[in-house]
Design an enzyme around this catalytic site. Structure first.
Site, PDB file in Angstrom:
ATOM      1  N   ARG A  92     -12.567  -5.608  32.386  1.00  0.00           N
ATOM      2  CA  ARG A  92     -12.360  -5.619  30.930  1.00  0.00           C
ATOM      3  C   ARG A  92     -10.972  -5.119  30.529  1.00  0.00           C
ATOM      4  O   ARG A  92     -10.804  -4.481  29.483  1.00  0.00           O
ATOM      5  CB  ARG A  92     -13.430  -4.765  30.215  1.00  0.00           C
ATOM      6  CG  ARG A  92     -14.838  -5.301  30.326  1.00  0.00           C
ATOM      7  CD  ARG A  92     -15.083  -6.348  29.251  1.00  0.00           C
ATOM      8  NE  ARG A  92     -16.479  -6.718  29.189  1.00  0.00           N
ATOM      9  CZ  ARG A  92     -17.330  -6.327  28.248  1.00  0.00           C
ATOM     10  NH1 ARG A  92     -16.930  -5.550  27.273  1.00  0.00           N
ATOM     11  NH2 ARG A  92     -18.565  -6.721  28.267  1.00  0.00           N
TER      12      ARG A  92
ATOM     13  N   ARG B  26     -10.504  -4.053  23.639  1.00  0.00           N
ATOM     14  CA  ARG B  26     -10.259  -3.268  22.427  1.00  0.00           C
ATOM     15  C   ARG B  26      -9.506  -1.968  22.600  1.00  0.00           C
ATOM     16  O   ARG B  26      -9.049  -1.388  21.623  1.00  0.00           O
ATOM     17  CB  ARG B  26     -11.604  -2.989  21.738  1.00  0.00           C
ATOM     18  CG  ARG B  26     -12.144  -4.210  21.024  1.00  0.00           C
ATOM     19  CD  ARG B  26     -13.578  -4.013  20.641  1.00  0.00           C
ATOM     20  NE  ARG B  26     -14.369  -3.869  21.845  1.00  0.00           N
ATOM     21  CZ  ARG B  26     -15.687  -3.700  21.863  1.00  0.00           C
ATOM     22  NH1 ARG B  26     -16.350  -3.598  20.727  1.00  0.00           N
ATOM     23  NH2 ARG B  26     -16.334  -3.607  22.997  1.00  0.00           N
TER      24      ARG B  26
ATOM     25  N   ARG C  61      -7.058  -9.984  17.955  1.00  0.00           N
ATOM     26  CA  ARG C  61      -8.479 -10.245  17.680  1.00  0.00           C
ATOM     27  C   ARG C  61      -8.735 -10.369  16.176  1.00  0.00           C
ATOM     28  O   ARG C  61      -9.585 -11.150  15.741  1.00  0.00           O
ATOM     29  CB  ARG C  61      -9.295  -9.104  18.306  1.00  0.00           C
ATOM     30  CG  ARG C  61     -10.785  -9.137  18.090  1.00  0.00           C
ATOM     31  CD  ARG C  61     -11.456 -10.233  18.863  1.00  0.00           C
ATOM     32  NE  ARG C  61     -12.873 -10.227  18.550  1.00  0.00           N
ATOM     33  CZ  ARG C  61     -13.410 -10.747  17.462  1.00  0.00           C
ATOM     34  NH1 ARG C  61     -12.652 -11.338  16.564  1.00  0.00           N
ATOM     35  NH2 ARG C  61     -14.717 -10.690  17.266  1.00  0.00           N
TER      36      ARG C  61
ATOM     37  N   ASP D 224     -15.947 -14.818  28.228  1.00  0.00           N
ATOM     38  CA  ASP D 224     -17.143 -13.980  28.303  1.00  0.00           C
ATOM     39  C   ASP D 224     -18.178 -14.671  29.175  1.00  0.00           C
ATOM     40  O   ASP D 224     -18.175 -15.902  29.283  1.00  0.00           O
ATOM     41  CB  ASP D 224     -17.726 -13.726  26.908  1.00  0.00           C
ATOM     42  CG  ASP D 224     -18.675 -12.534  26.946  1.00  0.00           C
ATOM     43  OD1 ASP D 224     -18.194 -11.390  26.878  1.00  0.00           O
ATOM     44  OD2 ASP D 224     -19.896 -12.741  27.108  1.00  0.00           O
TER      45      ASP D 224
ATOM     46  N   TYR E 278     -29.767 -11.982  29.126  1.00  0.00           N
ATOM     47  CA  TYR E 278     -29.333 -12.099  27.726  1.00  0.00           C
ATOM     48  C   TYR E 278     -29.983 -13.315  27.067  1.00  0.00           C
ATOM     49  O   TYR E 278     -30.315 -13.300  25.881  1.00  0.00           O
ATOM     50  CB  TYR E 278     -27.810 -12.212  27.634  1.00  0.00           C
ATOM     51  CG  TYR E 278     -27.104 -10.899  27.917  1.00  0.00           C
ATOM     52  CD1 TYR E 278     -26.897  -9.961  26.910  1.00  0.00           C
ATOM     53  CD2 TYR E 278     -26.666 -10.579  29.202  1.00  0.00           C
ATOM     54  CE1 TYR E 278     -26.273  -8.753  27.170  1.00  0.00           C
ATOM     55  CE2 TYR E 278     -26.037  -9.375  29.476  1.00  0.00           C
ATOM     56  CZ  TYR E 278     -25.850  -8.465  28.460  1.00  0.00           C
ATOM     57  OH  TYR E 278     -25.232  -7.266  28.723  1.00  0.00           O
TER      58      TYR E 278
END
Ligand code: CP3
Length: 349
Positions: free
Chosen positions: A32, A36, A45, A82, A158
């Site tokens: 990652r 952020r 973003r 992703d 998921y």
């Protein structure tokens, strides 16, 4: 006419480490690493109101992929995307609510499963391949390029819950109650993942990482059937079509199953999770396989002396064998940039 000098076999340290070489200092990248905790990512973003739109924009995704390379000079770039683009390309809509994580229409039964496409729609994923094409022209020679997918078990968890859960109870219940149905879903994800990774490699990545972030919640037989076997099939399928591609598997949190995983699955490196015992790994795993990991993301967030001593401990314990420095799971959004810089100073000496 002067001919260009041939390049050394591997001009990229990560490829050397994946070939089993022990290097004077380990190559490093972070799971990652585009995200952020970087102010430049938050700024980029903010230009898009949907995370999926961001992932499917070659302009934005390629810039996000390159940001951590420009700032830190990591030894590898990882494609910005992703794991949930696969459900999207199988016909299950994915969205990300601000601060809440992913949302999908949960698959609860045979009818839910039958709404999925038979095969992955690779046309929908064309922007991802375009992103790869753009990035590969921008990377410095020594920087390797990593593509990825989620492992079938993690992606299915998921798809069934429709969101993240603490222990993937909905998917475990589904797999225990309806094993034949679950097998169909896993089979579909295996084929989709092979097709997807082969296309990523054709577009320009040299390494692919398979993230099985939720492998650690499964008991032995379910782990073999839903985590190990599907990853084995993906590794075989990818290597059959792309023999030069390198594969890193990250079956997170599987503890003593690691040995069985390595006995069965033909990969080039094993991603370690935060709690894997590095002394045991050095003694029993590194003799046969390159490992990657496993600084606790919370130690990186903490910084200070504990960061320095943990980085030194991991270097001391794993540097005698083939090794790629990384975290034991993804970097946390509140991690200070200076801590990443400090970690790199300690690693690079
Ligand atoms: O490593 C990288 O820098 C490449 C990009 C990458 C992302 N997700 C970007 C992302 C990678 C490799 C992933 C993998 C991923 N995605 C996994 C496997 C690895 C792991 O962490 O266990 C999983 C389980 C997902 C699913 C996912 N995506 C969740 C649960 C979330 C929400 C949690 C969160 O961190 O917000 C995401 C969103 C996501 N994926 C973000 C990023 C940068 C944050 C969204 C945003 O920036 O608005």
């Amino acid at each position: 006419m002067t001919l260009p000098l041939p390049k050394p076999l591997n001009s990229k340290p990560i490829l050397d480490a994946l070939a089993g070489k022990v290097l004077p200092r380990p190559p490093v990248w972070l799971m990652r690493q585009a995200g952020r905790y970087l102010p430049e990512y938050r700024e980029l973003r903010a230009t898009s109101d949907s995370f999926m739109h961001f992932c499917f924009s070659p302009d934005l995704a390629s810039r996000a992929t390159l940001q951590p390379i420009e700032r830190f000079g990591f030894d590898a770039a990882i494609l910005f995307s992703d794991i949930l683009v696969i459900p999207e390309a199988l016909g299950q809509k994915v969205s990300f609510e601000q601060g809440e994580g992913p949302r999908l229409q949960p698959i609860g039964d045979a009818a839910g499963l039958s709404r999925l496409h038979d095969q992955i729609d690779l046309k929908l994923l064309e922007p991802v391949f375009e992103t790869i094409d753009r990035v590969k022209g921008e990377l410095p020679d020594a920087v390797a390029f990593i593509g990825f997918c989620g492992a079938p078990w993690t992606v299915a968890s998921y798809m069934i819950a429709g969101k993240g859960t603490p222990d993937q109870a909905p998917a475990r219940l589904f797999a225990y109650r309806y094993p034949e149905l679950f097998e169909k879903l896993i089979g579909k994800l295996v084929s989709a993942s092979i097709d997807y990774l082969v296309r990523q490699i054709a577009a320009g990545v040299e390494i692919v990482q398979i993230f099985d972030s939720w492998a650690g919640v499964l008991p032995g037989p379910a782990f073999r059937k839903w985590s190990l076997e599907p990853i084995l099939k993906i590794a075989q399928g990818v290597k059959a079509k792309c023999p030069d591609a390198r594969i890193i598997a990250f079956p997170r949190g599987v503890a003593t199953h690691l040995m069985e995983f390595l006995d069965c699955v033909d990969i080039d490196a094993l991603g370690l999770n935060t709690s894997d015992n590095t002394r045991w790994v050095a003694q029993y795993i590194q003799g046969r396989k390159t490992v990657q990991g496993n600084l606790d993301p919370l130690v990186l967030l903490t910084g200070g002396d504990s960061l320095e001593s943990e980085v030194r401990r991991i270097l001391y314990e794993l540097s005698a064998g083939p090794f790629i420095f990384n975290l034991g799971h993804g970097i946390l959004p509140s991690t200070p940039i200076e801590h990443v810089e400090k970690m790199l100073r300690v690693i690079r000496g």
